[in-house]
Structure formats: structure tokens, C-alpha cells
Design an enzyme around this catalytic site. Structure first.
Site, PDB file in Angstrom:
ATOM      1  N   LYS A 100       0.815  -1.218   0.016  1.00 64.17           N
ATOM      2  CA  LYS A 100      -0.122  -0.039   0.110  1.00 64.17           C
ATOM      3  C   LYS A 100       0.678   1.319   0.013  1.00 64.17           C
ATOM      4  CE  LYS A 100      -3.231   2.507   2.756  1.00 64.17           C
ATOM      5  NZ  LYS A 100      -3.519   2.859   4.200  1.00 64.17           N
ATOM      6  N   GLY A 188     -10.396   7.580   6.479  1.00 63.28           N
ATOM      7  CA  GLY A 188     -11.441   8.447   6.626  1.00 63.28           C
ATOM      8  C   GLY A 188     -13.047   8.084   6.799  1.00 63.28           C
TER       9      GLY A 188
END
Lengths: 266, 64
Positions: A100, A188
Site C-alpha cells: 500500500k 476517513g
């Protein structure tokens, strides 16, 4: 009905919920949350060993990796060169070429550097990595990352750890429109409805960490996120109704029993 | 020589396995970079270290 499979990096998955392993109070809670989530892809970080009192974290021992894809991140890297170096350390540490990719020069908002991310992605993809870059929801950048050979793109919902949910759904839609690789909404998300919203819009998966680790009951929240992802995906496949500007009655408009009322025209 | 960002005294003949041993680090649980060469901890070579080498020893931690 054929099974709904997520194809990513040459592998197939039935879960569309990826989980981070940061911020959990202990391994037992983390393990419970990972199990309750049904996740098959799990992120970890790479950090220097403390030289004064080297210990080991025990994270790898705490999980059964037979059924989990390890996804090391390059969190903390501020430049493309740092991220490429950490990705190579991560590959050596884990044996997996999955990474990632995070290139984040800004610690206040933790927003990714698009130019450096693309540069690092090109280098890592050319080196055989399965690159999943963390980016802003930018369609032009997403296509460039695809062209660079990334296995997915990971647009943020809102800044990392904020739990504010999907703040720019219209921008996510532009990323999804014509995407040639899976789109994983990362960062988020605060509640399962945020995850459901991302999947309803057509995102292929979501990645969650803080919302689960900082829940009062992380195991129960992991289960709730699993349900949110399933609901969102099912809704996307079912195809939502077209929104209307004005009301449209669901019941027949003819034949309503009425009382005579001079105030209301028939 | 630098190890994990800090200066480290280079003793004559110091090798990579000897460095990990001196630091009391179990090689199986780490990954190591010497300059631009990357090694799984379990497969570090018997490589001599030199002045100016940059050594990075990392492990896996929880993260998102």
C-alpha cells in the site's frame, strides 16, 4: 447467481473489507475484530527495530496468515525514494510483493503527494510489486496510476483517522467512471454507512482501521462494517433508482376515499 | 557507518550477522537493508560491513 468475486493483484477475494492493524489496544481485540470483519486483506506498517531494547511486536504470530493477504504500507514516507525503499524492506520482511503505497509529506492533513506517488508507483510496478496507491480522488491521476501498472487505486474518503466519511462522493464517481482496476476507498470512513455509501457508488472495496480500532467495542464494529460493505455492494449490484427532484407517490392516485370538502378541489 | 539512522562504531571485520548478534536482534523477525541491498532477516548473507555503509533493520508493526 455467480459468486461476487473481487479480483485484485492476481488473487480473488470474497470480502470487500480490508482492515488495518494499528491502534488496537491488544492483539486479542485485534484478532477478534479481524475475524468479525471477515477480512482477507490486512495492512501492517514497517518500522525500525529499536536498537537499545529490541523486542518483537508479535503481530505476525497473532494472526493466521494462511487465509490473509498481507498488505504492508509505506506510511510515514515523505518522498518517492523513501517509499520505494520501505516497499523493498517490506517485501523482504513479509515475502509479499503487495504494497500500500503512501507518500505523505504533510503530517497535519496526511494528504498524499500525487506526483511522488506516481513516480514511486512506476518504479515499484516495474520492479514487480503489486502496488495499491493511496491517493486523493482524482480521475486523471487514477488513470495515470493504472497506466503505470498499479493493481488498484485507493482514493481517500476524508483525511486519515478523521472518521468524517465520504466528503467528495462526486469526485469518487469520476474515479470510478471507466476505472480499469479495482477502486478501494481508504481512509476517513467512520461508520458502516460510510462504507455502504462507497460500495453503493461502485467502489470495489474499502479499507478501515481507526473506525474499528477506536470503537467502544471494536469486534462489534468490525461486524457492523462487514454488514455495511455487504449492504452497499448488494445495493450497487441491484442498481439504485433514479433520484427525482419532486415527489412521486408510491400508492395509486385514483380511488382515494374522500369526504366532500369545499376547500380542496377534486 | 550508520545503523537505523544513528552512527554506529565499525569494528574491524564486523559482518552483518555479527552486527545483529551484537544488537541482540533475532534475524528471523526482521528485514535488513545494507545500502541498496535488501534481505529477509532469515536470509542475511555473511557480508562484511564497511565505513559509510547505511544499515536499516526493520520489523512489522500494526498499521493502517
Amino acid at each position: 447467481m455467480s459468486p461476487d468475486i473481487l479480483r485484485l493483484g492476481g488473487r480473488t477475494f470474497t470480502s470487500r473489507l480490508m482492515l488495518g492493524t494499528g491502534k488496537f489496544t491488544d492483539f486479542e481485540v485485534m484478532r477478534g475484530a479481524l475475524e468479525a470483519s471477515g477480512t482477507q486483506i490486512v495492512t501492517v506498517a514497517i518500522r525500525r527495530v529499536e536498537l537499545r531494547a529490541p523486542g518483537h511486536d508479535g503481530l505476525l504470530d497473532a494472526l493466521n496468515w494462511d487465509h490473509l493477504q498481507l498488505l504492508p504500507n509505506t506510511a510515514g514516507c515523505r518522498t518517492a525514494a523513501e517509499a520505494v525503499r520501505v516497499a523493498r524492506l517490506a517485501r523482504a520482511a513479509t515475502g509479499t510483493p503487495w504494497v500500500k503505497l503512501e507518500v505523505i509529506p504533510d503530517a497535519r492533513w496526511l494528504l498524499p503527494d500525487p506526483v511522488a506517488t506516481l513516480r514511486a508507483a512506476e518504479e515499484l510496478a516495474a520492479d514487480g510489486f503489486v502496488v495499491l496507491p493511496y491517493v486523493q480522488p482524482d480521475a486523471v491521476l487514477a488513470r495515470a496510476l493504472e497506466a503505470a501498472g498499479c493493481a488498484a487505486v485507493m482514493p481517500l474518503a476524508s483525511p486519515i483517522g478523521t472518521g468524517r466519511g465520504l466528503r467528495t462522493p462526486d469526485l469518487l464517481t469520476t474515479v470510478l467512471d471507466g476505472a480499469g482496476v479495482p477502486v478501494v476507498v481508504d481512509a476517513g470512513l467512520g461508520v458502516p454507512s460510510d462504507a455502504a455509501q462507497a460500495l453503493e457508488l461502485g467502489a470495489d472495496a474499502v479499507l478501515v482501521n481507526t473506525a474499528i480500532a477506536e470503537a467502544r467495542d471494536p469486534v462489534a464494529m468490525a461486524h457492523a462494517f462487514a454488514l455495511g460493505v455487504q449492504a452497499g455492494r448488494a445495493a450497487f449490484l441491484a442498481g439504485r433508482m433514479a433520484p427525482r427532484a419532486h415527489a412521486s407517490p408510491s400508492s395509486p392516485v385514483q380511488g382515494v376515499p374522500r369526504l366532500p370538502d369545499p376547500e380542496v378541489p377534486l | 557507518m550508520r545503523v537505523n539512522g544513528d552512527p554506529y562504531p565499525l569494528t574491524p571485520g564486523l559482518s552483518l550477522p555479527a552486527l545483529l548478534h551484537a544488537l541482540n536482534i533475532d534475524p528471523a523477525r526482521v528485514a535488513v537493508a545494507v545500502n541498496d541491498d535488501f534481505y529477509p532477516g532469515a536470509r542475511i548473507p555473511d557480508r562484511a560491513l564497511h565505513e559509510g555503509d547505511v544499515v536499516e533493520i526493520v520489523r512489522i508493526l500494526g498499521g493502517g
